[in-house]
Scaffold this motif. Structure first.
Motif, PDB file in Angstrom:
ATOM      1  N   LYS A 125     -10.741  33.489  41.033  1.00 44.86           N
ATOM      2  CA  LYS A 125      -9.512  33.997  41.625  1.00 44.86           C
ATOM      3  C   LYS A 125      -9.580  35.511  41.610  1.00 44.86           C
ATOM      4  CE  LYS A 125      -6.140  30.605  41.617  1.00 44.86           C
ATOM      5  NZ  LYS A 125      -4.957  30.679  42.378  1.00 44.86           N
ATOM      6  N   TYR A 126      -9.239  36.119  42.727  1.00 45.86           N
ATOM      7  CA  TYR A 126      -9.246  37.566  42.846  1.00 45.86           C
ATOM      8  C   TYR A 126      -7.817  38.061  43.011  1.00 45.86           C
ATOM      9  CZ  TYR A 126     -14.172  36.714  43.692  1.00 45.86           C
ATOM     10  OH  TYR A 126     -15.474  36.309  43.563  1.00 45.86           O
ATOM     11  N   THR A 127      -7.523  39.183  42.383  1.00 43.66           N
ATOM     12  CA  THR A 127      -6.175  39.734  42.474  1.00 43.66           C
ATOM     13  C   THR A 127      -5.907  40.224  43.893  1.00 43.66           C
ATOM     14  OG1 THR A 127      -6.866  41.969  41.895  1.00 43.66           O
ATOM     15  CG2 THR A 127      -6.243  40.506  40.058  1.00 43.66           C
ATOM     16  N   GLU A 128      -4.630  40.331  44.243  1.00 40.30           N
ATOM     17  CA  GLU A 128      -4.261  40.848  45.558  1.00 40.30           C
ATOM     18  C   GLU A 128      -4.730  42.290  45.714  1.00 40.30           C
ATOM     19  OE1 GLU A 128      -0.239  40.234  46.818  1.00 40.30           O
ATOM     20  OE2 GLU A 128      -0.282  38.120  46.258  1.00 40.30           O
ATOM     21  N   ASP A 129      -4.714  43.058  44.629  1.00 38.36           N
ATOM     22  CA  ASP A 129      -5.201  44.444  44.688  1.00 38.36           C
ATOM     23  C   ASP A 129      -6.675  44.483  45.061  1.00 38.36           C
ATOM     24  OD1 ASP A 129      -2.741  45.512  44.013  1.00 38.36           O
ATOM     25  OD2 ASP A 129      -3.231  45.707  41.884  1.00 38.36           O
ATOM     26  N   GLN A 177      -8.383  42.123  46.674  1.00 38.37           N
ATOM     27  CA  GLN A 177      -8.499  41.682  48.051  1.00 38.37           C
ATOM     28  C   GLN A 177      -8.134  42.810  49.011  1.00 38.37           C
ATOM     29  OE1 GLN A 177      -6.236  38.066  48.613  1.00 38.37           O
ATOM     30  NE2 GLN A 177      -7.093  37.145  46.773  1.00 38.37           N
ATOM     31  N   SER A 178      -7.082  43.521  48.686  1.00 36.19           N
ATOM     32  CA  SER A 178      -6.625  44.630  49.515  1.00 36.19           C
ATOM     33  C   SER A 178      -7.683  45.724  49.608  1.00 36.19           C
ATOM     34  CB  SER A 178      -5.317  45.196  48.945  1.00 36.19           C
ATOM     35  OG  SER A 178      -4.914  46.334  49.646  1.00 36.19           O
ATOM     36  N   GLU A 179      -8.299  46.059  48.489  1.00 36.08           N
ATOM     37  CA  GLU A 179      -9.335  47.090  48.482  1.00 36.08           C
ATOM     38  C   GLU A 179     -10.559  46.660  49.283  1.00 36.08           C
ATOM     39  OE1 GLU A 179      -9.108  50.244  47.350  1.00 36.08           O
ATOM     40  OE2 GLU A 179      -7.017  49.766  46.934  1.00 36.08           O
ATOM     41  N   TRP A 209      -9.450  36.280  53.995  1.00 38.83           N
ATOM     42  CA  TRP A 209      -8.479  37.286  53.551  1.00 38.83           C
ATOM     43  C   TRP A 209      -7.977  38.097  54.740  1.00 38.83           C
ATOM     44  CZ3 TRP A 209     -11.671  39.440  48.835  1.00 38.83           C
ATOM     45  CH2 TRP A 209     -11.673  38.486  47.808  1.00 38.83           C
ATOM     46  N   ARG A 252      -5.447  36.017  56.566  1.00 36.86           N
ATOM     47  CA  ARG A 252      -4.208  35.876  55.798  1.00 36.86           C
ATOM     48  C   ARG A 252      -3.360  37.144  55.871  1.00 36.86           C
ATOM     49  NH1 ARG A 252      -5.254  35.095  49.866  1.00 36.86           N
ATOM     50  NH2 ARG A 252      -6.280  33.243  50.607  1.00 36.86           N
ATOM     51  N   TYR A 253      -3.989  38.291  55.720  1.00 37.64           N
ATOM     52  CA  TYR A 253      -3.240  39.540  55.659  1.00 37.64           C
ATOM     53  C   TYR A 253      -2.997  40.161  57.027  1.00 37.64           C
ATOM     54  CZ  TYR A 253      -3.724  39.298  50.637  1.00 37.64           C
ATOM     55  OH  TYR A 253      -3.644  38.893  49.326  1.00 37.64           O
TER      56      TYR A 253
END
Length: 89
Positions: A25-29, A31-33, A61, A64-65
């Motif tokens: 599992k990867y944090t949203e931070d 994924q964002s980076e 990702w 999704r974003y």
């Protein structure tokens, strides 16, 4: 080579046979980076290789974003359109 300053990722499980319970599992931070790197022009396959990710995960990702966010001012409009769609069915 550019040094990356990414937030730490949370990893659940180990690198042995992964199952649904043991997926990373990867944090949203994080994924964002990763997505910022891709948007900045780095090819997704290079970012994936650099970070030990699969290119398909980065593409998931991105999908999704990339969905447009509904603004507060648009909520009544969205509700009206949804109601109209229901009445047309």
């Amino acid at each position: 080579m550019k040094v990356l300053n990414l937030p730490l990722m949370k990893i659940k499980g180990n690198n042995q046979q992964t199952s649904l319970k043991n997926r990373r599992k990867y944090t949203e931070d994080f994924q964002s980076e990763v997505l910022k790197m891709v948007v900045a022009g780095q090819p997704a396959n290079q970012v994936a290789q650099l970070l030990g990710l699969s290119e398909s995960l980065i593409n998931k990702w991105k999908q999704r974003y990339s969905k447009p966010a509904v603004l507060v001012d648009q909520e009544p409009l969205v509700a009206d359109v949804m109601q109209e769609n229901i009445s047309l069915q």
